[in-house]
Structures are given as C-alpha cells and as structure tokens.
Design a protein around this motif. Structure first.
Motif, short mmCIF file in Angstrom:
data_model
loop_
_atom_site.label_atom_id
_atom_site.label_comp_id
_atom_site.label_asym_id
_atom_site.label_seq_id
_atom_site.Cartn_x
_atom_site.Cartn_y
_atom_site.Cartn_z
N THR A 184 0.84 -1.20 0.00
CA THR A 184 0.00 0.00 0.00
C THR A 184 0.87 1.25 0.00
OG1 THR A 184 -1.96 0.99 1.04
CG2 THR A 184 -0.21 0.29 2.51
N VAL A 185 0.32 2.32 -0.57
CA VAL A 185 0.95 3.64 -0.54
C VAL A 185 -0.10 4.63 -0.05
CG1 VAL A 185 2.11 5.46 -1.84
CG2 VAL A 185 2.43 3.07 -2.51
N VAL A 186 0.21 5.37 1.00
CA VAL A 186 -0.74 6.33 1.57
C VAL A 186 -0.08 7.70 1.63
CG1 VAL A 186 -2.19 6.92 3.54
CG2 VAL A 186 -1.80 4.52 2.97
N VAL A 187 -0.78 8.70 1.10
CA VAL A 187 -0.33 10.09 1.16
C VAL A 187 -1.25 10.84 2.10
CG1 VAL A 187 0.15 12.19 -0.15
CG2 VAL A 187 0.50 9.95 -1.22
N GLU B 95 4.56 17.49 -3.52
CA GLU B 95 3.90 16.84 -4.64
C GLU B 95 4.41 15.41 -4.77
OE1 GLU B 95 3.39 17.58 -9.47
OE2 GLU B 95 4.37 19.06 -8.18
N PHE B 96 3.52 14.48 -5.15
CA PHE B 96 3.90 13.09 -5.32
C PHE B 96 3.31 12.53 -6.61
CE2 PHE B 96 4.52 13.65 -0.82
CZ PHE B 96 5.67 12.90 -0.56
N GLY C 130 -12.19 2.79 -7.13
CA GLY C 130 -11.89 1.86 -8.21
C GLY C 130 -10.40 1.66 -8.42
N GLU C 131 -10.08 0.81 -9.37
CA GLU C 131 -8.68 0.49 -9.65
C GLU C 131 -8.07 1.48 -10.63
OE1 GLU C 131 -8.46 -3.54 -10.98
OE2 GLU C 131 -8.70 -4.35 -8.95
N HIS C 132 -6.86 1.92 -10.31
CA HIS C 132 -6.14 2.86 -11.17
C HIS C 132 -4.66 2.53 -11.15
CE1 HIS C 132 -9.64 5.42 -11.80
NE2 HIS C 132 -9.91 5.28 -10.52
N VAL C 133 -3.96 2.99 -12.18
CA VAL C 133 -2.53 2.73 -12.31
C VAL C 133 -1.70 3.81 -11.64
CG1 VAL C 133 -0.61 2.54 -13.96
CG2 VAL C 133 -2.78 1.38 -14.42
N SER C 134 -2.14 5.07 -11.76
CA SER C 134 -1.30 6.19 -11.31
C SER C 134 -2.10 7.24 -10.57
CB SER C 134 -0.60 6.84 -12.51
OG SER C 134 0.20 5.90 -13.19
N LEU C 135 -1.42 7.91 -9.64
CA LEU C 135 -1.98 9.04 -8.90
C LEU C 135 -1.02 10.21 -9.00
CD1 LEU C 135 -3.03 7.27 -5.55
CD2 LEU C 135 -4.37 7.48 -7.66
N GLY C 136 -1.56 11.39 -9.25
CA GLY C 136 -0.79 12.63 -9.16
C GLY C 136 -1.36 13.44 -8.01
N ILE C 137 -0.56 13.70 -6.99
CA ILE C 137 -1.04 14.31 -5.75
C ILE C 137 -0.19 15.53 -5.41
CG2 ILE C 137 -1.41 13.94 -3.28
CD1 ILE C 137 -1.94 11.04 -3.86
N ARG C 138 -0.85 16.61 -5.00
CA ARG C 138 -0.13 17.81 -4.58
C ARG C 138 -0.86 18.49 -3.43
NH1 ARG C 138 -1.94 22.93 -7.22
NH2 ARG C 138 -3.78 22.49 -8.48
N ILE C 139 -0.15 19.40 -2.77
CA ILE C 139 -0.71 20.14 -1.63
C ILE C 139 -1.18 21.51 -2.09
CG2 ILE C 139 1.48 21.22 -0.94
CD1 ILE C 139 -1.03 19.67 1.52
N LEU C 140 -2.26 21.98 -1.50
CA LEU C 140 -2.76 23.34 -1.72
C LEU C 140 -2.76 24.02 -0.35
CD1 LEU C 140 -3.72 24.96 -4.17
CD2 LEU C 140 -6.06 24.33 -3.57
#
Length: 332
Positions: free
Chosen positions: A230-233, A294-295, A313-323
């Motif tokens: 698992t990966v948690v941000v 950002e990750f 649902g299932e996904h391959v990639s996540l783009g995550i950033r802070i505001l």
C-alpha cells in the motif's frame, strides 16, 4: 499558525439523511445553540445519492453563509469542503458518520453532536491545507504532474480534494471491502475485519516520486521503487483508534507525508505494526517515509485506490499535490 476570532453569524448545515438518526432533534439542538450564540436561525440542505455535498455547499456560499457545516460521514465532509476551498467561508464539522477523521485530527468533538455544535459556534477560524489528487490509467511522468507552484491556488478540473489521506493498495481494498451493514453496527471495527480479509492479498510494483522545495524533501533522490502492499499520502496522520500512521504530518505545514508499506508475510506485518506503534520516524526495510509538496505514484498494474476513505476503483497512477492554507475550518 494562529486562530483568529470570527464575528460570522450565518450558518448552513449540509446533511446526509442516511447518517442522521433524528433530523428534527438535530435541527432543534443546532437552532437553540445558534440562538444562544447570537447566530441567525440555521438553514439546512439535504444531500442526495447524486449530489453528495459540493453542489449544496456552493448553494450555501452563494446564499451568503459565513459557515457551512457538514453533518454526515467523511465523504460528506470532503464534498462540502470542495465547495469552500479557496474562499473565506468556513467549514463546520458535525459528527454523523463512522470516521470523522478530519475532526479527530483537529481535536474536535466526535462523540457528541451537542459538544461539536458548541465548538463550532463558539470557536474560531483556522486555515488548513488540502490535498489534491488526480487519477490515471496510464503512467504519469513526474514532470507532467500539476506542479504546486505553477498550479497556484486553483483546483484543476481533473483533481479531487482530500482532507486527510489518499492512496492505493491495501487501504483501498479495505475501504472497498468494508460491509456497510456491519459498519453501521460495530463502527470503525468493520474496517479491521476488512483489513484481515485482505491482509495477505498480492502486492504490486510501484514507483513513488516526491517533488518540492529542497528544504522539505526528506530522501536523497526522492524516489522509492519497490514491491509494496500500500501507498498512503497524508495531509494529516491520525487514523481510527488514534493510530498515528504519520506522526510528523501537520495539517497546516504546506507539506504532504507519504508511507510506502512493503511487508513480506506475517513477520513483515509485525515489523510494520511495531514501527507505527513506537512512532519510529526514520523508516526501515518494510516501511518507507517521504515528505514533499507533490507526489507521483505509478503502479505496475491497476490497484484499488481511495480518497478520504471512499474507494474509487482500480487505477494505475496518482498525481497528488498540496494546496496550502486553502480551507478555513471552525475549531474549538
């Protein structure tokens, strides 16, 4: 970051009818408290299956509300908050679901509606960060993700707001596999049942890359590439039961904290649990910790993802950033 007093007196409550056992009693409780504190008589707007709170929140803002309160689960909180990001209208937090994770991380009452109402009406305003996540079924290049500085204070059309945590892997499987009927009876313990059902499901290859000012990057190279579970941000770090998955995470520091958990068998899980319980912050061979603004997360195959506890649902990639500093919340 200090709290500042507010003279706001107009309140709208956006509520999920599924999460409110006695609506009339709740309305009477809030109305009486509002009168005592010198607020106007509150307005109430119901969510629906299709409109889960964001549209209602925007309606409340247009109507001139100073505070828009969420009364429901974590999904309702996230939806209402999405309507308030970037504005000066404050989010109020009234417990109505199982998690109430944002309220827990802010130290607000979660076991008593009366106490939560008093904290909201008699409290102050505090600005916090929010996380933004977009998903893709194709790998995302780190250079192609929404740069925090370039993105400014806006939420892009393909981004979703999260307040507590988002990620993919076991956490997504747990959320997707939790029985709602069981959760209604035993509360957050239902997540524990789901956790053990998925504990030894297969992992996935993943590459996690962080970006941001050099002063906030924790790892040389800023990339973890490994077989993980698992990966948690996280925007903040406390889970159900007071478990501090990310002890360094702060909700107003302009930084996201990430853990990549990669146990092998039962002994590996014991090692991870020991790390979390003892608040060990350096990481070890079963658990990597990164910090950044950002990750980019790229998995080797589609994996179940979640955002603030809602499976997506299932996904391959996540783009995550802070505001940073983009949401006002009423705190006690």
């Amino acid at each position: 970051m200090s709290d500042t007093p507010s003279a706001r007196r107009s309140l709208t409550v956006v509520y999920n009818p599924v999460k409110v056992d006695d609506l009339v009693a709740a309305q009477e409780l809030v109305a009486k408290a509002a009168a005592r504190h010198g607020w106007e008589d509150p307005s109430w707007i119901e969510t629906t299956k299709d409109e889960t709170g964001e549209k209602q929140g925007r309606e409340a803002v247009r109507a001139g509300s100073d505070v828009v309160a969420s009364l429901g689960g974590d999904g309702t909180v996230r939806a209402v908050a999405s309507a308030l990001v970037g504005s000066d209208v404050a989010l109020g937090l009234l417990p109505g679901g199982t998690g109430n994770l944002l309220a827990r991380n802010l130290g607000l009452p979660v076991d008593s509606l009366e106490d939560a109402v008093e904290a909201m009406l008699g409290g102050t305003d505090r600005r916090i960060d929010v996380g933004l996540m977009r998903v893709s079924d194709e790998p995302i290049r780190p250079s192609a993700s929404h740069a925090t500085k370039d993105g400014g204070g806006q939420v892009a059309d393909d981004e979703e707001v999260f307040l507590v945590m988002a990620g993919l892997g076991l956490d997504g499987q747990v959320m997707a596999g939790t029985n709602e009927k069981v959760k209604a009876v035993v509360g957050w313990v239902a997540y524990v049942f789901s956790f053990f059902r998925h504990l030894f499901s297969r992992g996935f290859r993943v590459e996690v890359t962080s970006a941001g000012d050099e002063g906030v990057l924790e790892r040389a190279g800023n990339t973890v590439n490994r077989h993980a579970r698992t990966v948690v941000v996280g925007n903040c770090g406390t889970l159900q039961g007071g478990i501090e998955l990310m002890p360094e995470a702060k909700i107003d520091d302009g930084i996201l904290d990430t853990v990549v958990i990669a146990p092998q068998g039962a002994l590996g899980w014991l090692s991870v649990v020991s790390d979390v319980v003892t608040r060990h912050r350096a990481g070890h061979q079963r658990l990597d910790r990164l910090r950044g603004e950002e990750f980019t997360i790229n998995a080797g195959r589609p994996v179940e993802a979640e955002i603030d506890g809602d499976p997506i649902g299932e996904h391959v990639s996540l783009g995550i950033r802070i505001l940073p500093d983009s949401l006002v919340v009423r705190v006690g």
